[in-house]
Write a protein that holds these residues in place. Sequence first.
Motif, short mmCIF file in Angstrom:
data_model
loop_
_atom_site.label_atom_id
_atom_site.label_comp_id
_atom_site.label_asym_id
_atom_site.label_seq_id
_atom_site.Cartn_x
_atom_site.Cartn_y
_atom_site.Cartn_z
N UNK A 212 50.37 32.46 22.93
CA UNK A 212 50.71 32.60 24.32
C UNK A 212 49.99 31.72 25.17
N UNK A 213 50.66 31.26 26.14
CA UNK A 213 49.97 30.19 26.94
C UNK A 213 49.16 30.95 28.15
N UNK A 214 48.13 30.97 28.29
CA UNK A 214 47.25 31.94 29.34
C UNK A 214 47.29 31.45 30.69
N UNK A 215 47.18 29.72 30.82
CA UNK A 215 47.30 29.23 32.18
C UNK A 215 48.48 28.34 32.44
N UNK B 287 51.85 39.91 33.57
CA UNK B 287 52.37 41.15 33.34
C UNK B 287 51.81 41.73 32.13
N UNK B 288 51.46 41.31 31.08
CA UNK B 288 50.81 41.92 30.08
C UNK B 288 49.39 42.43 30.29
N UNK C 225 43.60 38.00 26.51
CA UNK C 225 42.69 37.13 26.05
C UNK C 225 42.33 37.91 24.41
N UNK C 226 42.53 39.08 24.49
CA UNK C 226 42.44 39.67 23.15
C UNK C 226 43.36 39.18 22.25
N UNK C 227 44.54 39.11 22.77
CA UNK C 227 45.82 38.50 21.72
C UNK C 227 45.40 37.10 21.23
N UNK D 117 57.62 48.52 29.64
CA UNK D 117 56.44 48.63 28.82
C UNK D 117 56.33 47.68 27.54
N UNK D 118 55.51 48.30 26.64
CA UNK D 118 55.14 47.20 25.56
C UNK D 118 54.72 47.86 24.32
N UNK D 119 54.68 47.42 23.05
CA UNK D 119 54.24 47.68 21.91
C UNK D 119 53.42 46.77 21.20
N UNK D 120 52.23 47.09 20.85
CA UNK D 120 51.46 46.24 20.13
C UNK D 120 51.32 46.40 18.73
N UNK D 121 51.39 45.43 17.76
CA UNK D 121 51.05 45.92 16.33
C UNK D 121 50.26 44.85 15.65
N UNK D 122 49.68 45.16 14.60
CA UNK D 122 48.93 44.00 13.78
C UNK D 122 48.64 44.65 12.38
#
Length: 191
Positions: free
Chosen positions: A22-25, A42-43, A64-66, A89-94
């Motif tokens: 992901x591009x942060x800036x 958004x995230x 930043x954690x991603x 909404x969102x869903x995070x997996x790992x």
Amino acid sequence: MEFDFNINQIFTNRITKFDKRIKQFNTNRREPTQQKDPACIVIDKLGIASSKAQGLRIPVTSTSKLKDSDHRIYLLKDEQNQNLGAAIGFLKIGYKSLFVYDNDEIIHELTPMCILDFYIHESRQRQGFGKELFDHMLQDTRLLPCQLAIDKPSFKFSSFLKKHYNLVHSIPQTNNFVIYRGFFSEKKKDI
Ligand code: ACO
């Protein structure tokens, strides 16, 4: 969740997947200061809302954690909402390295796919959006619900898993993760 920019120009698909790339800036040569990328705005805002919904002091999810992880985030948008769109909404997996007990109380060191964070905006809950997002993730990962480990599911999430995926019988663990019956019998060769 609404923003003062057009969600539809940022997320072209109804569900968008993000990872560490992901591009942060935004790097605009004409502007000396770096601007945070709208997708990250958004995230990060959804991550804060999720932590509040779960009574957590610090968000579990942020861009930043991603960037420092191998996690994946699936983000669901509403393309309608008066043309500007909205984030639903969102869903995070790992993958996580865990010590997991089976039904015979034998411990295994495994690296299952885990559900790490899940949030649907308060105004959109109980309308099937969580199921849409979860099903998309299952299709994308080609996993069955019982193959997942869940990081400390909330009451709402436990109820969700019971209703949609018949996940009721959990196998007792000593960590915060919850696994359900079928986890070991359906265990993929690669976990
Ligand atoms: N009370 C009890 N059960 C609920 C509630 C609620 N307020 N909201 C959703 N559910 C469960 C129920 O089983 C419900 O079925 P029902 O309405 O027939 O009772 C079912 O979810 C509805 O399914 P969806 O509409 O597809 O789910 P939704 O879009 O509401 O998303 C989610 C579910 C993500 C759990 C959402 O309610 C939410 O964001 N809750 C707040 C944050 C949260 O608790 N996240 C999980 C944290 S734990 C973790 O992420 C590992």
